[in-house]
Design an enzyme around this catalytic site. Sequence first.
Site, PDB file in Angstrom:
ATOM      1  N   ASP A 180      -1.460  15.821   6.564  1.00 11.45           N
ATOM      2  CA  ASP A 180      -2.280  15.118   5.577  1.00 11.45           C
ATOM      3  C   ASP A 180      -3.565  15.898   5.313  1.00 11.45           C
ATOM      4  OD1 ASP A 180      -3.339  13.192   3.892  1.00 11.45           O
ATOM      5  OD2 ASP A 180      -4.071  11.929   5.538  1.00 11.45           O
ATOM      6  N   CYS A 227      -6.953  13.787   7.394  1.00 12.42           N
ATOM      7  CA  CYS A 227      -6.865  12.392   7.819  1.00 12.42           C
ATOM      8  C   CYS A 227      -8.240  11.880   8.203  1.00 12.42           C
ATOM      9  CB  CYS A 227      -5.897  12.263   8.987  1.00 12.42           C
ATOM     10  SG  CYS A 227      -5.900  10.617   9.746  1.00 12.42           S
ATOM     11  N   ASP A 260      -3.088   5.594  -2.613  1.00 16.28           N
ATOM     12  CA  ASP A 260      -4.041   6.590  -2.132  1.00 16.28           C
ATOM     13  C   ASP A 260      -4.046   7.784  -3.091  1.00 16.28           C
ATOM     14  OD1 ASP A 260      -5.468   8.502  -0.735  1.00 16.28           O
ATOM     15  OD2 ASP A 260      -4.227   8.413   1.072  1.00 16.28           O
ATOM     16  N   TYR A 299       0.845  -1.185   0.000  1.00 13.72           N
ATOM     17  CA  TYR A 299       0.000   0.000   0.000  1.00 13.72           C
ATOM     18  C   TYR A 299       0.887   1.245   0.000  1.00 13.72           C
ATOM     19  CZ  TYR A 299      -3.523   3.419   1.399  1.00 13.72           C
ATOM     20  OH  TYR A 299      -4.346   4.513   1.448  1.00 13.72           O
ATOM     21  N   ASN A 323      -8.967  -0.340   7.065  1.00  4.05           N
ATOM     22  CA  ASN A 323      -7.778   0.466   7.363  1.00  4.05           C
ATOM     23  C   ASN A 323      -7.406   0.278   8.831  1.00  4.05           C
ATOM     24  OD1 ASN A 323      -5.762   2.369   7.606  1.00  4.05           O
ATOM     25  ND2 ASN A 323      -7.105   4.135   7.402  1.00  4.05           N
ATOM     26  N   ARG A 350     -13.539   5.345  -1.355  1.00  2.96           N
ATOM     27  CA  ARG A 350     -13.521   5.474   0.108  1.00  2.96           C
ATOM     28  C   ARG A 350     -14.619   6.440   0.538  1.00  2.96           C
ATOM     29  NH1 ARG A 350      -8.467   8.141   3.510  1.00  2.96           N
ATOM     30  NH2 ARG A 350      -9.770   9.566   4.726  1.00  2.96           N
ATOM     31  N   HIS A 390      -7.503   4.313  -4.654  1.00  4.00           N
ATOM     32  CA  HIS A 390      -8.798   4.680  -4.098  1.00  4.00           C
ATOM     33  C   HIS A 390      -8.948   6.191  -4.074  1.00  4.00           C
ATOM     34  CE1 HIS A 390      -7.274   5.876  -0.085  1.00  4.00           C
ATOM     35  NE2 HIS A 390      -6.503   4.812  -0.120  1.00  4.00           N
ATOM     36  N   GLU A 401     -14.108   4.194   5.778  1.00  3.15           N
ATOM     37  CA  GLU A 401     -13.131   4.710   6.743  1.00  3.15           C
ATOM     38  C   GLU A 401     -13.729   4.832   8.138  1.00  3.15           C
ATOM     39  OE1 GLU A 401     -10.248   4.748   7.617  1.00  3.15           O
ATOM     40  OE2 GLU A 401      -9.204   6.479   6.753  1.00  3.15           O
ATOM     41  N   ASP A 421      -6.265  10.338  -2.793  1.00  3.49           N
ATOM     42  CA  ASP A 421      -6.981  11.433  -2.124  1.00  3.49           C
ATOM     43  C   ASP A 421      -8.345  11.677  -2.789  1.00  3.49           C
ATOM     44  OD1 ASP A 421      -5.067  11.739  -0.192  1.00  3.49           O
ATOM     45  OD2 ASP A 421      -4.071  13.424  -1.141  1.00  3.49           O
ATOM     46  N   GLU A 427     -11.642   9.344  -2.492  1.00  6.64           N
ATOM     47  CA  GLU A 427     -12.471   9.521  -1.311  1.00  6.64           C
ATOM     48  C   GLU A 427     -13.513  10.610  -1.510  1.00  6.64           C
ATOM     49  OE1 GLU A 427      -9.808  11.987   1.776  1.00  6.64           O
ATOM     50  OE2 GLU A 427      -8.765  10.332   0.810  1.00  6.64           O
TER      51      GLU A 427
END
Length: 294
Positions: A54, A118, A81, A40, A205, A153, A108, A183, A83, A110
């Site tokens: 983040d 985060c 990731d 990952y 996660n 996500r 992914h 998440e 974002d 989100e």
Amino acid sequence: MEQRIALREGLASGRLLRFPGAFTPLTARLIEDRGFDGVYISGAVLAAERGLPDIGLTTLTEVADRGRDISSVTNLPTFIDADTGFGEPMNVARTILSLEAAGVAGCHLEDQVNPKRCGHLDGKSVVEPAEMVRRVRAAASARTDPNFVIGARTDARSIEGLDAAIERAKAYVDAGADLIFPEALETVQEFETFRAAVGVPVLANMTEFGKSELFRASELADAGVSIVIYPVTLLRIAMGAIERGLDLIADDGTQAKLVPDMQTRARLYELLKYAEYSRFDADIFNFDIPQEHS
């Protein structure tokens, strides 16, 4: 392509895939050496390496470059990731093309508002479901390799509740998501409920210091989870060791006491494949210098 097929087959296998987060290409080699299923690549880690929080400050170029660096040194599938997709739907489409070109097996997106934060912090916000649906559709339409895995996500669990998060996830699946990443779920039963409701593979996660307990792999497998990521674990282990090491050097004036806990030079060279480079060099460049004629 082989890595993408391997990820697809793994997700369809019914077993739990374990993807530790690599914070360098070298750590990806070690993940493969230890027999894990994949690697990952965390956006939070990428930001932290640059001394940034983040909150969506990194760029598509930085993310794609890191994906290329890591995917090129391992035979395992890499999942990255992306974002919020770095912009509007057209930007999301470009993101997918860039990540495909970088060699990763999937990514992914989100449903947070950009700039994001985060997923285990309070105060985050999510976009309207229709906006995330557009992101997912753009991603699914843009990919050129049908085996590239697109995950969606949702951060809605801690904002709108479990039922609303499930309804969002269903809409994302209808828009083309191959995998759902819910998440900050709070119990194993919530993962089980989510998996039964969405009908596609679900990602868990297991990040430290977050809202989810650190469930065992066996518990997640029993709940029907298809893939578990440990996104920041290796970075946190390394940073903890670095802090302790710096303190000891400052106090003792030497690193001698740290040596027994260090990776040896021989092991480092093994991971770096020094011997293979040496053989290559000998095969290609080993030649006799012709004698000069007087």
